[in-house]
Design an enzyme around this catalytic site. Structure first.
Site: not given
Ligand code: SAH
Length: 205
Positions: A59
């Protein structure tokens, strides 16, 4: 310093939007370029989301800072970060609390996040590969939970259950075609929820 002028500009913008000085200090202390691909380095301090591989995105810094502020963290707090992705959000959280447990579904992203955090010299984040929707019962309760992927309908029940009394949870939730940040606060009688800003995150899988 990488992107010195842009970094200062970004911090200037954040100062007018984020009241909590500790959050500004965390953004100032964490090199965002360590969490993004070499080809995107020139955007490291531009306030926009960036791809982090596997079709996922990190984000924009102002939203990450806003979410950190909403969690009202104390130095002694233990935090769960769901959807750790690049590890950048977890890195900011780590400057505001005692320990962060990050859960990331994509094993490669989880490994990369752990490497980036190490490069950044951050030692109070543990990254676990797995389904964050189930939380991490072995390390619960958490003083705060940060969710960075959108759940449909409701915040997954295990996450609310793993909040300490008085604990805060911030999560994007999609309902009736609307995606919004939800701030939850666990009270002795249940979780009190407040609907906040419209947002766009990748889906929680
Ligand atoms: N907070 C992150 C951005 C994350 S984008 C940063 O600072 O870069 C959202 C993330 O959630 C992705 O990497 C995706 O792989 C993960 N995700 C999606 N579903 C998930 C789940 N059920 N458990 C853990 N991670 C998940």
């Amino acid at each position: 310093m990488e992107g010195g002028i842009e970094r200062e500009q970004l911090l200037g913008e954040l100062r007018s939007r984020v009241a909590d000085e500790r959050v500004i200090a965390a953004v100032a202390a964490v090199p965002r370029e360590l969490f993004i691909a070499p080809a995107l380095q020139r955007f490291a301090y531009v306030d926009r989301p960036l791809p982090i591989g596997g079709g996922q995105t990190i984000s924009q810094p102002s939203l990450v800072a806003h979410m950190c502020e909403l969690l009202e963290l104390s130095a002694d707090d233990v935090v769960l970060d769901v959807g750790t992705g690049s590890g950048y959000h977890a890195a900011l959280l780590s400057r505001l609390c005692r320990h962060v447990y990050g859960v990331e579904l994509d094993v490669e992203l989880a490994e990369q996040a752990a490497r980036s955090l190490e490069l950044a010299g951050i030692e109070n984040v543990t990254v676990v590969a797995g389904d964050g929707g189930a939380g991490l019962p072995e390390h619960a309760p958490f003083d705060a939970i940060n969710v960075a992927a959108t759940a449909t309908g409701e915040v997954p029940a295990p996450l609310e259950e793993q909040l300490a009394i008085g604990g805060r949870l911030i999560a994007p939730v999609a309902r009736d075609g609307q995606e919004q940040l939800v701030l939850g606060r666990r009270r002795p009688g249940g979780v009190e929820r407040t609907l906040l800003d419209p947002v766009r995150f990748v889906p929680l899988r």
